[in-house]
Design an enzyme around this catalytic site. Structure first.
Site, PDB file in Angstrom:
ATOM      1  N   TRP A 218       2.573   1.559  -3.369  1.00 59.07           N
ATOM      2  CA  TRP A 218       1.550   1.892  -4.369  1.00 59.07           C
ATOM      3  C   TRP A 218       1.229   3.390  -4.342  1.00 59.07           C
ATOM      4  O   TRP A 218       1.028   4.004  -5.382  1.00 59.07           O
ATOM      5  CB  TRP A 218       0.284   1.078  -4.088  1.00 59.07           C
ATOM      6  CG  TRP A 218      -0.840   1.373  -5.031  1.00 59.07           C
ATOM      7  CD1 TRP A 218      -1.015   0.875  -6.285  1.00 59.07           C
ATOM      8  CD2 TRP A 218      -1.952   2.260  -4.791  1.00 59.07           C
ATOM      9  NE1 TRP A 218      -2.161   1.390  -6.842  1.00 59.07           N
ATOM     10  CE2 TRP A 218      -2.757   2.241  -5.954  1.00 59.07           C
ATOM     11  CE3 TRP A 218      -2.336   3.052  -3.712  1.00 59.07           C
ATOM     12  CZ2 TRP A 218      -3.920   2.986  -6.057  1.00 59.07           C
ATOM     13  CZ3 TRP A 218      -3.501   3.792  -3.823  1.00 59.07           C
ATOM     14  CH2 TRP A 218      -4.278   3.762  -4.973  1.00 59.07           C
ATOM     15  N   HIS A 219       1.222   3.982  -3.159  1.00 61.69           N
ATOM     16  CA  HIS A 219       0.957   5.420  -3.056  1.00 61.69           C
ATOM     17  C   HIS A 219       2.105   6.237  -3.635  1.00 61.69           C
ATOM     18  O   HIS A 219       1.885   7.170  -4.414  1.00 61.69           O
ATOM     19  CB  HIS A 219       0.718   5.826  -1.593  1.00 61.69           C
ATOM     20  CG  HIS A 219      -0.683   5.593  -1.130  1.00 61.69           C
ATOM     21  ND1 HIS A 219      -1.092   4.408  -0.562  1.00 61.69           N
ATOM     22  CD2 HIS A 219      -1.769   6.396  -1.142  1.00 61.69           C
ATOM     23  CE1 HIS A 219      -2.376   4.496  -0.253  1.00 61.69           C
ATOM     24  NE2 HIS A 219      -2.816   5.689  -0.588  1.00 61.69           N
ATOM     25  N   ASP A 220       3.337   5.921  -3.231  1.00 68.32           N
ATOM     26  CA  ASP A 220       4.496   6.654  -3.747  1.00 68.32           C
ATOM     27  C   ASP A 220       5.770   6.025  -3.188  1.00 68.32           C
ATOM     28  O   ASP A 220       5.725   5.282  -2.199  1.00 68.32           O
ATOM     29  CB  ASP A 220       4.444   8.138  -3.350  1.00 68.32           C
ATOM     30  CG  ASP A 220       5.184   9.030  -4.347  1.00 68.32           C
ATOM     31  OD1 ASP A 220       5.937   8.490  -5.177  1.00 68.32           O
ATOM     32  OD2 ASP A 220       5.007  10.256  -4.292  1.00 68.32           O
TER      33      ASP A 220
ATOM     34  N   VAL B 110       0.836  -1.205   0.000  1.00 66.71           N
ATOM     35  CA  VAL B 110       0.000   0.000   0.000  1.00 66.71           C
ATOM     36  C   VAL B 110       0.873   1.259   0.000  1.00 66.71           C
ATOM     37  O   VAL B 110       0.595   2.226  -0.719  1.00 66.71           O
ATOM     38  CB  VAL B 110      -0.961   0.005   1.209  1.00 66.71           C
ATOM     39  CG1 VAL B 110      -1.651   1.362   1.353  1.00 66.71           C
ATOM     40  CG2 VAL B 110      -2.005  -1.092   1.058  1.00 66.71           C
TER      41      VAL B 110
END
Length: 380
Positions: free
Chosen positions: A316-318, A313
């Site tokens: 996936w965000h950055d 997660v």
């Protein structure tokens, strides 16, 4: 219908990304070939994850690439990159590519879903509606085509920020639009969104939590005031994402596709971290449960697989260390909660005093949860 939506979505895509649509189509086509070529093999999940995580990372490292790296005669296309960075939106496309791959892979193995047993236990199905799980488990073997796949990846109403919907659930509704929401329900949903937008405007003009947080003035406040500012920022964040996700879900409902609801419960009504994450980005949570949590072992290995899930997660965000810190800190908070919940589940209140004690303990646990969320938010 898929061809019509594909045409509409590509017009939207060219407006957003210009010539960079070439990158999206190239990666999506490679993923489709991978799925069709290896879906019947046992190593397929490993190949699917390696492929998608590779592009998830490289898209960010190279900031969406440059056409000039393929030769100077392509460099002129860098002047037509659209109005929105494609590699930011592509994070959602990654989730859809993995969803298509897994759903096709499981379709080749045959479904083990017990439809009758589910209907007996599901209150949504008992009411005459189709729940999200039923939509996910529908037999749509004739819909695993390249046109349907592309339509799913770039479906305009959900393209930028979701909510996230699985391939099976999407394809099953594209030809036969959803009927869980009547026209008056969609209209009321839209009116509630307008009321929520007005509430955000009112809060922005009356409360100054974000101004304290952004300016750094919170450093001059007392610990109690800092706590109040953090609590206010958390509520602003909840309402901001509430408005974004419900806007795009409303657009999708008008077009006949019912996506899972994000933010179904207010942040102040979540008494533990598990409930919070099930209700914050709820559609993403459903995606994680289906494509990560269960394949990794489910509840039998819960203490271990939350680390893999929250690390994914964060990435996936950055690609930032503060996001990894946030993810691992959340996991640390999760572990004692799971231990306490396991002990609490075995306790049954049989008297009025016992019931009162349970309620008070839940309220106390809720205050700890909100505090932990504010600490984690500071890393986000």
């Amino acid at each position: 219908m898929s061809i019509l939506w594909l045409f509409i979505s590509f017009i939207y895509l060219f407006y957003l990304h210009g010539a960079c649509v070439i990158f999206i189509l190239s990666i999506a086509s490679l993923n489709f070939l991978l799925v069709k070529s290896f879906a019947r093999r046992n190593c397929f999940p490993f190949l699917l994850w390696i492929f998608n995580i590779f592009f998830l990372i490289f898209n960010r490292v190279y900031e969406g690439y440059s056409f000039s790296i393929f030769g100077q005669h392509w460099a002129y296309l860098d002047n037509f990159r659209g109005t929105f960075r494609w590699h930011i939106c592509f994070n959602f496309v990654i989730l859809r590519m993995i969803s298509f791959g897994y759903d096709y892979h499981w379709a080749q193995q045959g479904s083990h879903f017990d439809h009758e047993k589910h209907v007996q236990r599901c209150h949504v199905c008992k009411s005459g509606k189709l729940c999200y799980q039923i939509q996910q488990e529908r037999n749509i073997s004739e819909n695993y085509t390249f046109a349907m796949y592309l339509c799913y990846l770039v479906y305009a109403p959900l393209y930028i920020s979701g909510p996230i919907i699985s391939f099976n659930a999407f394809a099953s509704q594209l030809e036969v639009p959803q009927n869980n929401y009547l026209r008056r329900d969609v209209l009321w949903y839209g009116l509630r969104w307008i009321f929520s937008l007005l509430l955000m405007e009112l809060m922005t003009h009356i409360f100054y939590y974000n101004a304290f947080a952004i300016s750094g003035m919170w450093k001059l406040l007392s610990p109690l005031d800092v706590f109040i500012v953090g609590y206010g920022v958390l509520n602003f964040m909840w309402l901001k994402f509430f408005l974004i996700w419900r806007y795009f879900r409303l657009w999708s409902l008008i077009c006949g596709i019912e996506a899972p609801e994000n933010m179904p419960r207010c942040v102040n009504n979540c008494h533990n971290l598990e409930t919070f994450w099930k209700n914050w980005h709820a559609s993403f949570n459903k995606w994680l449960v289906r494509y990560m949590y269960i394949p990794l072992g489910g509840s039998q290995k819960k203490l271990y697989n939350i680390w893999a899930i929250f690390t994914f997660v964060a990435v996936w965000h950055d690609l930032e260390w503060k996001l990894l810190s946030w993810a691992w800190l959340t996991c640390l908070f999760f572990i004692p909660e799971m231990v306490v919940k396991s002990a609490a589940d075995s306790f049954q209140a049989e008297s009025a005093f016992g019931g009162f004690l349970v309620r008070e303990l839940r309220a106390f646990a809720g205050s700890i949860t909100i505090t932990c969320l504010m600490v984690c938010t500071s890393f986000h």
